[in-house]
Design an enzyme around this catalytic site. Sequence first.
Site, PDB file in Angstrom:
ATOM      1  N   HIS A   1      92.581 -56.479 -26.035  1.00 42.02           N
ATOM      2  CA  HIS A   1      93.098 -56.906 -24.728  1.00 42.02           C
ATOM      3  C   HIS A   1      92.968 -58.419 -24.568  1.00 42.02           C
ATOM      4  O   HIS A   1      93.953 -59.104 -24.252  1.00 42.02           O
ATOM      5  CB  HIS A   1      92.314 -56.177 -23.636  1.00 42.02           C
ATOM      6  CG  HIS A   1      92.684 -56.573 -22.239  1.00 42.02           C
ATOM      7  ND1 HIS A   1      93.504 -55.810 -21.442  1.00 42.02           N
ATOM      8  CD2 HIS A   1      92.332 -57.650 -21.476  1.00 42.02           C
ATOM      9  CE1 HIS A   1      93.654 -56.398 -20.263  1.00 42.02           C
ATOM     10  NE2 HIS A   1      92.943 -57.513 -20.262  1.00 42.02           N
ATOM     11  N   GLU A   2      91.776 -58.939 -24.774  1.00 42.91           N
ATOM     12  CA  GLU A   2      91.540 -60.364 -24.546  1.00 42.91           C
ATOM     13  C   GLU A   2      92.318 -61.231 -25.535  1.00 42.91           C
ATOM     14  O   GLU A   2      92.750 -62.336 -25.187  1.00 42.91           O
ATOM     15  CB  GLU A   2      90.042 -60.684 -24.611  1.00 42.91           C
ATOM     16  CG  GLU A   2      89.185 -59.988 -23.561  1.00 42.91           C
ATOM     17  CD  GLU A   2      89.622 -60.240 -22.123  1.00 42.91           C
ATOM     18  OE1 GLU A   2      90.273 -61.281 -21.865  1.00 42.91           O
ATOM     19  OE2 GLU A   2      89.328 -59.397 -21.257  1.00 42.91           O
TER      20      GLU A   2
ATOM     21  N   HIS B   1      95.642 -62.027 -24.166  1.00 41.79           N
ATOM     22  CA  HIS B   1      95.590 -63.205 -23.293  1.00 41.79           C
ATOM     23  C   HIS B   1      95.534 -64.488 -24.131  1.00 41.79           C
ATOM     24  O   HIS B   1      96.210 -65.476 -23.824  1.00 41.79           O
ATOM     25  CB  HIS B   1      94.345 -63.156 -22.407  1.00 41.79           C
ATOM     26  CG  HIS B   1      94.426 -62.216 -21.252  1.00 41.79           C
ATOM     27  ND1 HIS B   1      95.426 -62.276 -20.311  1.00 41.79           N
ATOM     28  CD2 HIS B   1      93.603 -61.196 -20.859  1.00 41.79           C
ATOM     29  CE1 HIS B   1      95.227 -61.337 -19.387  1.00 41.79           C
ATOM     30  NE2 HIS B   1      94.130 -60.673 -19.704  1.00 41.79           N
TER      31      HIS B   1
ATOM     32  N   GLU C   1      98.796 -60.423 -17.843  1.00 44.26           N
ATOM     33  CA  GLU C   1      98.234 -59.092 -18.059  1.00 44.26           C
ATOM     34  C   GLU C   1      99.188 -58.205 -18.864  1.00 44.26           C
ATOM     35  O   GLU C   1      98.750 -57.300 -19.570  1.00 44.26           O
ATOM     36  CB  GLU C   1      97.885 -58.430 -16.725  1.00 44.26           C
ATOM     37  CG  GLU C   1      96.716 -59.051 -15.990  1.00 44.26           C
ATOM     38  CD  GLU C   1      95.427 -59.064 -16.800  1.00 44.26           C
ATOM     39  OE1 GLU C   1      95.273 -58.231 -17.718  1.00 44.26           O
ATOM     40  OE2 GLU C   1      94.570 -59.912 -16.525  1.00 44.26           O
TER      41      GLU C   1
END
Length: 499
Positions: free
Chosen positions: A263-264, A267, A293
């Site tokens: 997930h990160e 980003h 997101e």
Amino acid sequence: MNTKQAIKYYKDHFKKINYYQLMLNTVMYDKETVAPRKGNKERNEAIAYIDGELFSLETEPKFIEAVTQLSKEDLGKELNREIQLANKYLQDIIKFTKEESMAWEMARMESFDAWEKAKHTNNYKLFEPHLIKLINMSKERAKKRNPKISAYDLYLDDYEEGMTMKDYDKFFELIKKELLPLIKQVNANQDKVDDSFLYKYYPKDKQEKFMKDVLHFIGFDKGWGYMGVSEHPFTNGFTENDVRITTAYDEHNITACVFSIIHEVGHAYYEHQVDHKYQGTMIHKMISSGMHESQSRFNENYLGRRKSFWKSLYPKLQKYFPENLADVSLDDFIRAINASKSSLIRTDSDELTYPIHILIRYEIEKGIFEGKIQTKELNKLWNKKYKEYLGIDVPNDTKGILQDVHWSDANFGYFPTYALGSAIGAQLLNTMEKKIKIDELLEKNKFAKIEEYLKDNLQKYGALYDYNSLLKMVTGEKFNPKYYVNYLKNKYKKLYKIK
């Protein structure tokens, strides 16, 4: 100043602002990762002081004059957008004094410290007065910024330009109508998928070794990226070539760290892949939260939960944890990491129940700022909503209202963008699967090719366009949540054999 002088002054002065912001980001990253907690008091005072100096730079009269002047001129698409974003930001902060800005920063830092301690000790009472203080301050700040619109609409717009309660209400009503009945059906068919082996004992030291394999597979380059450990995973884009992420380890949930990292890194890629010409500008700094997101949730779910993603990684995971996974086939593992069940922790939740976690937070935030919810004992309301929507009892506040860091930093209005981003991701997926062979690229260890597509079609633009304009450029239409709902219904009906 003539136009040429105003542009030069704006760019030179904004560079100074960036340098201060870079220093603050560095200290804040250290504060949440490696800095000794006993040094928080002095560190917080220093941060508040530097933030005050930054505020003085941002509100320097000549700088405001330059931005105001340039906002009335036609400077071309890119510089027009840059000045528009700068002017929007300035029109908000000039409503406050330097002392008020420093007090706000100090309140947020003290709140974070109280939240962290409260979470570790399962004592909401330690955090509650800080949360109430931030809520009250946020309401007062909203009145100063723009008394003509509702406070919550103001904060929603901060994170997603143009989005209002009306827009989110419509979105979440669709989520409730289409997904809550399916969640009940899935909960009644839990025997169809076994994921118990994911929650056995997975020593942290072995997890750390495996995460290096994951980072290598998804191309998180140490030349521009760094990973640390924090109480709550986050990403901080210092510059395009200094992007830092964090993760957190759970020795009884192997997927928690894996998917937080994937997930990160989503980003991180966004921060890294914005066109270099926007480096150090508002077009880099003011990227839509929903689009941001969408990239993290895209990595985490639309890529990270595919069989093709795990073809080469799963044998490595088995070697690290043979006692737990030696007899678990790849197919069974894939079914397990895609399983759905009502759970307590948002960041560990599955795709189907995830938007309900966000719905709960949205309803609480909206109720607070509309004055329909009392701020005292919000933990009890939190628990009530988890029982109402997900049918589960919250055993303690650490696994309840204290689980997320966002409210400790007064990030009211951010949570809805997680659900928005998830839905945007499904719309992007629908288009991408017609353009590139995602599974083939993953199986051939060409994750970079997927990120290259995202860069060329979306990420390189930064905040040059609002999210709907950018989405239309990429997919051919503005935001359409039907792709998200259909994706989830098709996936989970198939997985749980629901007709």
